[in-house]
Design a protein around this motif. Structure first.
Motif, PDB file in Angstrom:
ATOM      1  N   TRP A 179       1.795  -2.512  18.580  1.00 53.83           N
ATOM      2  CA  TRP A 179       2.540  -3.703  18.162  1.00 53.83           C
ATOM      3  C   TRP A 179       3.662  -3.359  17.191  1.00 53.83           C
ATOM      4  CZ3 TRP A 179       1.290  -6.431  21.893  1.00 53.83           C
ATOM      5  CH2 TRP A 179      -0.010  -6.636  22.298  1.00 53.83           C
ATOM      6  N   GLY A 180       3.725  -2.116  16.744  1.00 56.56           N
ATOM      7  CA  GLY A 180       4.774  -1.683  15.836  1.00 56.56           C
ATOM      8  C   GLY A 180       4.210  -0.817  14.727  1.00 56.56           C
ATOM      9  N   PRO A 181       5.092  -0.202  13.942  1.00 53.72           N
ATOM     10  CA  PRO A 181       4.631   0.690  12.875  1.00 53.72           C
ATOM     11  C   PRO A 181       3.991  -0.073  11.713  1.00 53.72           C
ATOM     12  CG  PRO A 181       7.016   0.484  12.835  1.00 53.72           C
ATOM     13  CD  PRO A 181       6.544  -0.261  14.039  1.00 53.72           C
ATOM     14  N   VAL A 182       3.046   0.594  11.065  1.00 56.21           N
ATOM     15  CA  VAL A 182       2.378   0.050   9.881  1.00 56.21           C
ATOM     16  C   VAL A 182       2.418   1.130   8.812  1.00 56.21           C
ATOM     17  CG1 VAL A 182       0.239  -0.885   8.922  1.00 56.21           C
ATOM     18  CG2 VAL A 182       0.835  -1.357  11.302  1.00 56.21           C
ATOM     19  N   GLN A 183       2.850   0.744   7.610  1.00 54.97           N
ATOM     20  CA  GLN A 183       2.927   1.697   6.499  1.00 54.97           C
ATOM     21  C   GLN A 183       2.434   1.026   5.233  1.00 54.97           C
ATOM     22  OE1 GLN A 183       6.855   3.246   5.640  1.00 54.97           O
ATOM     23  NE2 GLN A 183       5.980   5.224   5.102  1.00 54.97           N
ATOM     24  N   VAL A 184       1.683   1.772   4.438  1.00 56.22           N
ATOM     25  CA  VAL A 184       1.031   1.236   3.244  1.00 56.22           C
ATOM     26  C   VAL A 184       1.430   2.051   2.024  1.00 56.22           C
ATOM     27  CG1 VAL A 184      -1.215   0.802   2.167  1.00 56.22           C
ATOM     28  CG2 VAL A 184      -0.921   0.423   4.609  1.00 56.22           C
ATOM     29  N   ARG A 185       1.615   1.360   0.898  1.00 56.01           N
ATOM     30  CA  ARG A 185       1.902   2.003  -0.387  1.00 56.01           C
ATOM     31  C   ARG A 185       0.804   1.601  -1.364  1.00 56.01           C
ATOM     32  NH1 ARG A 185       6.854  -0.284  -2.104  1.00 56.01           N
ATOM     33  NH2 ARG A 185       7.859   1.211  -0.751  1.00 56.01           N
ATOM     34  N   ILE A 186       0.275   2.602  -2.083  1.00 56.16           N
ATOM     35  CA  ILE A 186      -0.750   2.316  -3.082  1.00 56.16           C
ATOM     36  C   ILE A 186      -0.237   2.665  -4.472  1.00 56.16           C
ATOM     37  CG2 ILE A 186      -2.675   2.648  -1.496  1.00 56.16           C
ATOM     38  CD1 ILE A 186      -3.174   5.385  -2.829  1.00 56.16           C
ATOM     39  N   THR A 187      -0.742   1.959  -5.439  1.00 62.50           N
ATOM     40  CA  THR A 187      -0.480   2.269  -6.841  1.00 62.50           C
ATOM     41  C   THR A 187      -1.801   2.712  -7.450  1.00 62.50           C
ATOM     42  OG1 THR A 187       1.258   0.599  -6.938  1.00 62.50           O
ATOM     43  CG2 THR A 187       0.374   1.378  -9.037  1.00 62.50           C
ATOM     44  N   VAL A 188      -1.777   3.877  -8.080  1.00 58.75           N
ATOM     45  CA  VAL A 188      -2.979   4.459  -8.663  1.00 58.75           C
ATOM     46  C   VAL A 188      -2.789   4.542 -10.174  1.00 58.75           C
ATOM     47  CG1 VAL A 188      -4.465   6.499  -8.718  1.00 58.75           C
ATOM     48  CG2 VAL A 188      -3.398   5.798  -6.576  1.00 58.75           C
ATOM     49  N   THR A 189      -3.775   4.081 -10.917  1.00 59.63           N
ATOM     50  CA  THR A 189      -3.762   4.168 -12.375  1.00 59.63           C
ATOM     51  C   THR A 189      -5.089   4.762 -12.816  1.00 59.63           C
ATOM     52  OG1 THR A 189      -2.388   2.173 -12.469  1.00 59.63           O
ATOM     53  CG2 THR A 189      -3.452   2.874 -14.519  1.00 59.63           C
ATOM     54  N   ALA A 241       1.435  -3.474   1.977  1.00 57.80           N
ATOM     55  CA  ALA A 241       1.915  -3.098   3.308  1.00 57.80           C
ATOM     56  C   ALA A 241       3.431  -3.201   3.271  1.00 57.80           C
ATOM     57  CB  ALA A 241       1.326  -4.020   4.370  1.00 57.80           C
ATOM     58  N   VAL A 242       4.115  -2.064   3.303  1.00 59.19           N
ATOM     59  CA  VAL A 242       5.574  -2.069   3.223  1.00 59.19           C
ATOM     60  C   VAL A 242       6.216  -2.224   4.595  1.00 59.19           C
ATOM     61  CG1 VAL A 242       5.700  -0.807   1.054  1.00 59.19           C
ATOM     62  CG2 VAL A 242       5.652   0.460   3.198  1.00 59.19           C
ATOM     63  N   GLU A 243       5.479  -1.902   5.639  1.00 58.70           N
ATOM     64  CA  GLU A 243       5.978  -2.064   6.997  1.00 58.70           C
ATOM     65  C   GLU A 243       4.811  -2.479   7.887  1.00 58.70           C
ATOM     66  OE1 GLU A 243       8.678   0.434  10.210  1.00 58.70           O
ATOM     67  OE2 GLU A 243       7.620   1.523   8.641  1.00 58.70           O
ATOM     68  N   TYR A 244       5.022  -3.527   8.658  1.00 58.35           N
ATOM     69  CA  TYR A 244       3.988  -4.018   9.558  1.00 58.35           C
ATOM     70  C   TYR A 244       4.640  -4.865  10.638  1.00 58.35           C
ATOM     71  CZ  TYR A 244       4.464  -7.998   6.378  1.00 58.35           C
ATOM     72  OH  TYR A 244       4.969  -9.013   5.610  1.00 58.35           O
ATOM     73  N   PRO A 245       3.944  -5.088  11.764  1.00 58.12           N
ATOM     74  CA  PRO A 245       4.534  -5.847  12.869  1.00 58.12           C
ATOM     75  C   PRO A 245       4.876  -7.277  12.453  1.00 58.12           C
ATOM     76  CG  PRO A 245       2.570  -4.688  13.605  1.00 58.12           C
ATOM     77  CD  PRO A 245       2.636  -4.549  12.117  1.00 58.12           C
ATOM     78  N   GLN A 246       6.102  -7.682  12.706  1.00 58.75           N
ATOM     79  CA  GLN A 246       6.540  -9.048  12.430  1.00 58.75           C
ATOM     80  C   GLN A 246       7.650  -9.455  13.395  1.00 58.75           C
ATOM     81  OE1 GLN A 246       7.721  -9.388   8.317  1.00 58.75           O
ATOM     82  NE2 GLN A 246       8.055  -7.210   8.123  1.00 58.75           N
ATOM     83  N   GLU A 247       7.510  -8.984  14.643  1.00 60.34           N
ATOM     84  CA  GLU A 247       8.522  -9.237  15.668  1.00 60.34           C
ATOM     85  C   GLU A 247       8.516 -10.665  16.174  1.00 60.34           C
ATOM     86  OE1 GLU A 247      10.924  -7.109  16.774  1.00 60.34           O
ATOM     87  OE2 GLU A 247      10.237  -5.844  15.135  1.00 60.34           O
ATOM     88  N   ASN A 248       7.355 -11.323  16.146  1.00 60.03           N
ATOM     89  CA  ASN A 248       7.285 -12.684  16.665  1.00 60.03           C
ATOM     90  C   ASN A 248       6.355 -13.529  15.798  1.00 60.03           C
ATOM     91  OD1 ASN A 248       4.527 -12.295  17.617  1.00 60.03           O
ATOM     92  ND2 ASN A 248       5.406 -11.072  19.271  1.00 60.03           N
ATOM     93  N   HIS A 249       6.289 -14.811  16.139  1.00 59.96           N
ATOM     94  CA  HIS A 249       5.478 -15.751  15.361  1.00 59.96           C
ATOM     95  C   HIS A 249       3.998 -15.353  15.341  1.00 59.96           C
ATOM     96  CE1 HIS A 249       4.100 -19.465  13.591  1.00 59.96           C
ATOM     97  NE2 HIS A 249       3.287 -19.656  14.627  1.00 59.96           N
TER      98      HIS A 249
END
Length: 166
Positions: free
Chosen positions: A88-98, A107-115
């Protein structure tokens, strides 16, 4: 007598069917374990569904943190996982660690091509984020109805966790 015999056979048949039923969670545990890289492995052995990209490197704040920290459990910074290509498309995740704990997942990139994509991800991504923050790992269940996105999310998340050495 016929009714009792029919009732007994029906009850036994139902019981056999019930006990032989395999739940959906029993099959997904092995699938998730196979899809996730083993702890301590490098990201080069990641499944072929992931692609390397410029986003796979930790941010500038994270790049300066690990050398100054005394152990990997006290690492801090922001780490972006490799983009995972899904059907359905690329998925990319960013984490913050402390201090060695995951404090934010985005989620910085995820499928959002349609409703339909937008609708599914509007409830699936917050649920995944909540589960990851509670578990402090990528060992969480996929969201029902968003399995493909969940698998990509967890693959990218594992890549970020590996970069953070958690």
């Amino acid at each position: 007598m016929r009714r009792i015999t029919l009732w007994l056979v029906s009850t036994l048949s139902a019981l056999v069917l019930l006990l032989s039923y395999r739940t959906s969670t029993a099959g997904t545990g092995a699938d998730e374990a196979a899809a996730q890289p083993a702890p301590g492995t490098t990201t080069s052995s990641a499944p072929p569904s992931t692609s390397t990209g410029a986003g796979a490197e930790p941010s500038a704040s994270a790049a300066s943190e690990p050398p100054s920290s005394s152990s990997s459990s006290s690492s801090s910074g922001t780490y972006t996982g490799q983009s995972a290509d899904t059907r359905w498309g690329p998925v990319q995740v960013r984490i913050t660690v402390t201090d060695g704990r995951i404090t934010d997942v985005e989620a910085v990139e995820y499928p959002q091509e349609n409703h339909h994509d937008v609708e599914i991800n509007s409830w699936a991504l917050p649920r995944l984020q909540q589960e990851v923050l509670a578990a402090q790992s990528a060992q969480v269940d996929a969201v029902s109805g968003a399995t493909v996105t969940s698998d990509g999310y967890l693959t990218s998340l594992q890549s970020a966790i590996d970069q953070a050495h958690l």
